[in-house]
Structure formats: structure tokens, C-alpha cells
Scaffold this motif. Structure first.
Motif, PDB file in Angstrom:
ATOM      1  N   LEU A 142      44.572  38.087  37.004  1.00  0.00           N
ATOM      2  CA  LEU A 142      44.805  39.139  37.990  1.00  0.00           C
ATOM      3  C   LEU A 142      46.128  38.893  38.723  1.00  0.00           C
ATOM      4  CD1 LEU A 142      43.388  41.594  39.581  1.00  0.00           C
ATOM      5  CD2 LEU A 142      42.880  39.837  41.264  1.00  0.00           C
ATOM      6  N   LYS A 143      46.332  37.652  39.143  1.00  0.00           N
ATOM      7  CA  LYS A 143      47.545  37.313  39.894  1.00  0.00           C
ATOM      8  C   LYS A 143      48.787  37.360  38.998  1.00  0.00           C
ATOM      9  CE  LYS A 143      45.133  34.322  43.119  1.00  0.00           C
ATOM     10  NZ  LYS A 143      44.889  32.928  43.509  1.00  0.00           N
ATOM     11  N   GLN A 144      48.702  36.781  37.816  1.00  0.00           N
ATOM     12  CA  GLN A 144      49.861  36.671  36.940  1.00  0.00           C
ATOM     13  C   GLN A 144      50.274  37.998  36.317  1.00  0.00           C
ATOM     14  OE1 GLN A 144      51.687  33.912  36.740  1.00  0.00           O
ATOM     15  NE2 GLN A 144      50.276  33.039  38.221  1.00  0.00           N
ATOM     16  N   ALA A 145      49.333  38.874  36.075  1.00  0.00           N
ATOM     17  CA  ALA A 145      49.629  40.130  35.378  1.00  0.00           C
ATOM     18  C   ALA A 145      49.998  41.266  36.323  1.00  0.00           C
ATOM     19  CB  ALA A 145      48.437  40.539  34.523  1.00  0.00           C
ATOM     20  N   ASN A 146      50.030  40.990  37.614  1.00  0.00           N
ATOM     21  CA  ASN A 146      50.397  42.014  38.582  1.00  0.00           C
ATOM     22  C   ASN A 146      49.383  43.159  38.588  1.00  0.00           C
ATOM     23  OD1 ASN A 146      52.032  43.009  40.614  1.00  0.00           O
ATOM     24  ND2 ASN A 146      53.300  44.191  39.215  1.00  0.00           N
ATOM     25  N   ALA A 147      48.115  42.813  38.502  1.00  0.00           N
ATOM     26  CA  ALA A 147      47.049  43.813  38.496  1.00  0.00           C
ATOM     27  C   ALA A 147      46.363  43.845  39.851  1.00  0.00           C
ATOM     28  CB  ALA A 147      46.033  43.482  37.411  1.00  0.00           C
ATOM     29  N   THR A 148      45.737  44.978  40.146  1.00  0.00           N
ATOM     30  CA  THR A 148      44.952  45.071  41.376  1.00  0.00           C
ATOM     31  C   THR A 148      43.461  44.944  41.099  1.00  0.00           C
ATOM     32  OG1 THR A 148      45.008  47.475  41.243  1.00  0.00           O
ATOM     33  CG2 THR A 148      46.658  46.414  42.658  1.00  0.00           C
TER      34      THR A 148
ATOM     35  N   GLN B 111      31.739  30.017  35.229  1.00  0.00           N
ATOM     36  CA  GLN B 111      32.641  29.716  36.324  1.00  0.00           C
ATOM     37  C   GLN B 111      34.081  29.644  35.822  1.00  0.00           C
ATOM     38  OE1 GLN B 111      31.656  26.128  38.383  1.00  0.00           O
ATOM     39  NE2 GLN B 111      32.447  26.899  40.293  1.00  0.00           N
ATOM     40  N   ILE B 112      34.278  29.063  34.641  1.00  0.00           N
ATOM     41  CA  ILE B 112      35.613  29.007  34.062  1.00  0.00           C
ATOM     42  C   ILE B 112      36.116  30.415  33.780  1.00  0.00           C
ATOM     43  CG2 ILE B 112      36.904  28.318  32.010  1.00  0.00           C
ATOM     44  CD1 ILE B 112      35.158  25.800  31.939  1.00  0.00           C
ATOM     45  N   LEU B 113      35.250  31.253  33.257  1.00  0.00           N
ATOM     46  CA  LEU B 113      35.597  32.643  32.979  1.00  0.00           C
ATOM     47  C   LEU B 113      36.076  33.335  34.251  1.00  0.00           C
ATOM     48  CD1 LEU B 113      35.493  35.113  31.012  1.00  0.00           C
ATOM     49  CD2 LEU B 113      33.154  35.422  31.770  1.00  0.00           C
ATOM     50  N   GLN B 114      35.389  33.093  35.330  1.00  0.00           N
ATOM     51  CA  GLN B 114      35.747  33.718  36.603  1.00  0.00           C
ATOM     52  C   GLN B 114      37.107  33.231  37.097  1.00  0.00           C
ATOM     53  OE1 GLN B 114      32.413  32.546  38.942  1.00  0.00           O
ATOM     54  NE2 GLN B 114      31.067  34.104  38.085  1.00  0.00           N
ATOM     55  N   GLN B 115      37.351  31.931  36.992  1.00  0.00           N
ATOM     56  CA  GLN B 115      38.629  31.373  37.431  1.00  0.00           C
ATOM     57  C   GLN B 115      39.786  31.900  36.585  1.00  0.00           C
ATOM     58  OE1 GLN B 115      37.855  27.198  37.214  1.00  0.00           O
ATOM     59  NE2 GLN B 115      36.778  27.138  39.166  1.00  0.00           N
ATOM     60  N   MET B 116      39.559  31.998  35.288  1.00  0.00           N
ATOM     61  CA  MET B 116      40.604  32.508  34.406  1.00  0.00           C
ATOM     62  C   MET B 116      40.917  33.971  34.722  1.00  0.00           C
ATOM     63  SD  MET B 116      39.567  30.681  30.818  1.00  0.00           S
ATOM     64  CE  MET B 116      41.061  31.035  29.893  1.00  0.00           C
ATOM     65  N   LEU B 117      39.913  34.756  34.983  1.00  0.00           N
ATOM     66  CA  LEU B 117      40.121  36.163  35.314  1.00  0.00           C
ATOM     67  C   LEU B 117      40.891  36.300  36.625  1.00  0.00           C
ATOM     68  CD1 LEU B 117      39.532  38.946  34.146  1.00  0.00           C
ATOM     69  CD2 LEU B 117      37.465  38.997  35.519  1.00  0.00           C
ATOM     70  N   GLN B 118      40.599  35.447  37.571  1.00  0.00           N
ATOM     71  CA  GLN B 118      41.322  35.447  38.851  1.00  0.00           C
ATOM     72  C   GLN B 118      42.795  35.120  38.618  1.00  0.00           C
ATOM     73  OE1 GLN B 118      39.877  36.215  41.858  1.00  0.00           O
ATOM     74  NE2 GLN B 118      41.848  36.076  42.867  1.00  0.00           N
ATOM     75  N   SER B 119      43.070  34.164  37.765  1.00  0.00           N
ATOM     76  CA  SER B 119      44.462  33.797  37.446  1.00  0.00           C
ATOM     77  C   SER B 119      45.179  34.940  36.740  1.00  0.00           C
ATOM     78  CB  SER B 119      44.502  32.556  36.555  1.00  0.00           C
ATOM     79  OG  SER B 119      43.993  31.456  37.243  1.00  0.00           O
TER      80      SER B 119
ATOM     81  N   VAL C  42      29.916  44.288  31.321  1.00  0.00           N
ATOM     82  CA  VAL C  42      30.849  43.685  32.264  1.00  0.00           C
ATOM     83  C   VAL C  42      30.319  42.298  32.613  1.00  0.00           C
ATOM     84  CG1 VAL C  42      31.915  43.857  34.533  1.00  0.00           C
ATOM     85  CG2 VAL C  42      31.478  45.926  33.205  1.00  0.00           C
ATOM     86  N   LEU C  43      31.136  41.274  32.308  1.00  0.00           N
ATOM     87  CA  LEU C  43      30.739  39.903  32.624  1.00  0.00           C
ATOM     88  C   LEU C  43      31.372  39.421  33.920  1.00  0.00           C
ATOM     89  CD1 LEU C  43      30.840  38.168  29.141  1.00  0.00           C
ATOM     90  CD2 LEU C  43      28.945  39.319  30.262  1.00  0.00           C
ATOM     91  N   ALA C  44      32.543  39.953  34.257  1.00  0.00           N
ATOM     92  CA  ALA C  44      33.193  39.582  35.516  1.00  0.00           C
ATOM     93  C   ALA C  44      34.136  40.702  35.933  1.00  0.00           C
ATOM     94  CB  ALA C  44      33.954  38.277  35.352  1.00  0.00           C
ATOM     95  N   ASN C  45      34.310  40.806  37.237  1.00  0.00           N
ATOM     96  CA  ASN C  45      35.163  41.842  37.808  1.00  0.00           C
ATOM     97  C   ASN C  45      35.842  41.240  39.025  1.00  0.00           C
ATOM     98  OD1 ASN C  45      36.308  44.095  38.936  1.00  0.00           O
ATOM     99  ND2 ASN C  45      34.383  44.961  39.648  1.00  0.00           N
ATOM    100  N   VAL C  46      37.173  41.387  39.098  1.00  0.00           N
ATOM    101  CA  VAL C  46      37.930  40.854  40.223  1.00  0.00           C
ATOM    102  C   VAL C  46      38.869  41.941  40.717  1.00  0.00           C
ATOM    103  CG1 VAL C  46      39.535  39.060  40.947  1.00  0.00           C
ATOM    104  CG2 VAL C  46      37.896  38.575  39.175  1.00  0.00           C
ATOM    105  N   THR C  47      38.984  42.058  42.038  1.00  0.00           N
ATOM    106  CA  THR C  47      39.992  42.945  42.614  1.00  0.00           C
ATOM    107  C   THR C  47      40.880  42.136  43.533  1.00  0.00           C
ATOM    108  OG1 THR C  47      38.618  43.581  44.490  1.00  0.00           O
ATOM    109  CG2 THR C  47      38.466  44.960  42.513  1.00  0.00           C
ATOM    110  N   SER C  48      42.092  42.611  43.739  1.00  0.00           N
ATOM    111  CA  SER C  48      43.029  41.866  44.587  1.00  0.00           C
ATOM    112  C   SER C  48      42.630  41.925  46.053  1.00  0.00           C
ATOM    113  CB  SER C  48      44.442  42.407  44.408  1.00  0.00           C
ATOM    114  OG  SER C  48      44.480  43.774  44.747  1.00  0.00           O
TER     115      SER C  48
END
Length: 186
Positions: free
Chosen positions: A11-17, A1-9, A31-37
Motif C-alpha cells: 500500500l505504501k510503496q505503490a502509492n495506493a489508498t 500476519q505476514i500477508l497483512q504486513q506485506m499488504l501494508q507495505s 477477500v483475505l485482507a484489506n488495507v486503506t491508507s
């Protein structure tokens, strides 16, 4: 869960989609986690092996390069014309821990060219390393927890065996006393 939250952060901070956290278990990528904007977190509770050929090519290249790869314009960069990704900008960062590549932070921006700068790299490297440490600590904890469960099961089985042996000894002792009584009586 921490991994997921960090990846979400990230995504937002690095200007990624889109962002991927990819575990490296030589020679395979998971692949352990994947997030899209456009959506929320898409966690992979079970490691899913990376099957995307274009991403594998880039990851293999970064393993050889042993440093982050920033592609500012995927469409125009002649070195990467064989990469079939919808992204315009890509950042692929190896995450090293204990001197070895443990994982990768893979970011894409599908809208902007040159979305990732070298200024972001140090902060992303720091956050990514913490993610790798968190992941390793979780794996160590799970391994230790499994060992404790195995030992507990083993000890429980030994306790049952010892109880059975004690009961047999008690029965044998009673039989011996009866035999001695009957011998002394006769």
C-alpha cells in the motif's frame, strides 16, 4: 500476519489508498485482507466472499485477460464507465503460481490519476507471487497439521482399544489358569 504486513507495505510503496488481497477459488473470489491508507489493517480471519459487483466485474475481466489491468483514469476511460468505484486509478494484478491464477492484488488510488505505472508492475508481481507462495504454504501446513491431529486421534483410539483387548486377554488367561487348576485338583 505476514500477508497483512506485506499488504501494508505494498500500500505504501505503490502509492495506493486502498489495497485488497483476493484469493481466487474458481469461480469465486475471497477477500483475505484489506488495507486503506486512512486506517490500519482490516484482516479477514475467515475468508469473506467478495460481494462488491464492480470489483467482481474487473476481476472477471482480468481472469479473461490473464494479465494486469491498469486503469489510469477511471472517470474518463469509456471502457469502464459501468464500474462504480470511488477510485480514480486502479491496478488489478493476477497472481500466478504453478501456472494458474491463485489470487489478485487489487489497488486503488482515490486521489491521483495515473497513480500506477508499468514500472511498478514487476516489483508488485514479485511481491505478490511471494504472498501467494506464503499463502499456499500456510494452507499446506494447516492441512498437514489437521491430518496429524486426525491420525493422532485415531492412534489414541486404537491404543485404548488395544489396552482393553489386552486387559480382556489377561482376564481370560487368569480364568483359564483357574479352570486348569480346578480341573487338575479334581
Amino acid at each position: 500476519q505476514i500477508l497483512q504486513q506485506m499488504l501494508q507495505s505494498i500500500l505504501k510503496q505503490a502509492n495506493a489508498t486502498s489495497a485488497y488481497f483476493i484469493r481466487y477459488a474458481q469461480p469465486k473470489f475471497y477477500v483475505l485482507a484489506n488495507v486503506t491508507s486512512s486506517d490500519h489493517l482490516t484482516p479477514f480471519s475467515v475468508r469473506s466472499e467478495l460481494t462488491e459487483p464492480s470489483m467482481k466485474i474487473l476481476l472477471d475481466y482480468v481472469v479473461q485477460l490473464d494479465e494486469p489491468l491498469v486503469i489510469g483514469n477511471l472517470e474518463k476511460d469509456l471502457a469502464y464507465t459501468h464500474i462504480q468505484r470511488p477510485a480514480k486509478s486502479i491496478l488489478c494484478m493476477p497472481i500466478k503460481y504453478k501456472g494458474k491464477i491463485q489470487a489478485f492484488l487489487y489497488l486503488e488510488n482515490h486521489v491521483l490519476l495515473n497513480a500506477f505505472s508499468n514500472v511498478q508492475l514487476e516489483l508488485l508481481r514479485l511481491i505478490s507471487t511471494q504472498m501467494a507462495v506464503t499463502l499456499e504454504n500456510t494452507e499446506i501446513y494447516n492441512e498437514l497439521e489437521n491430518r496429524v491431529k486426525e491420525r493422532t486421534t485415531s492412534l489414541d483410539q486404537m491404543n485404548v482399544s488395544l489396552k482393553d483387548a489386552n486387559e480382556r486377554l489377561a482376564i481370560n488367561e487368569q480364568e483359564r489358569k483357574k479352570l486348569l487348576q480346578s480341573i487338575s485338583h479334581e
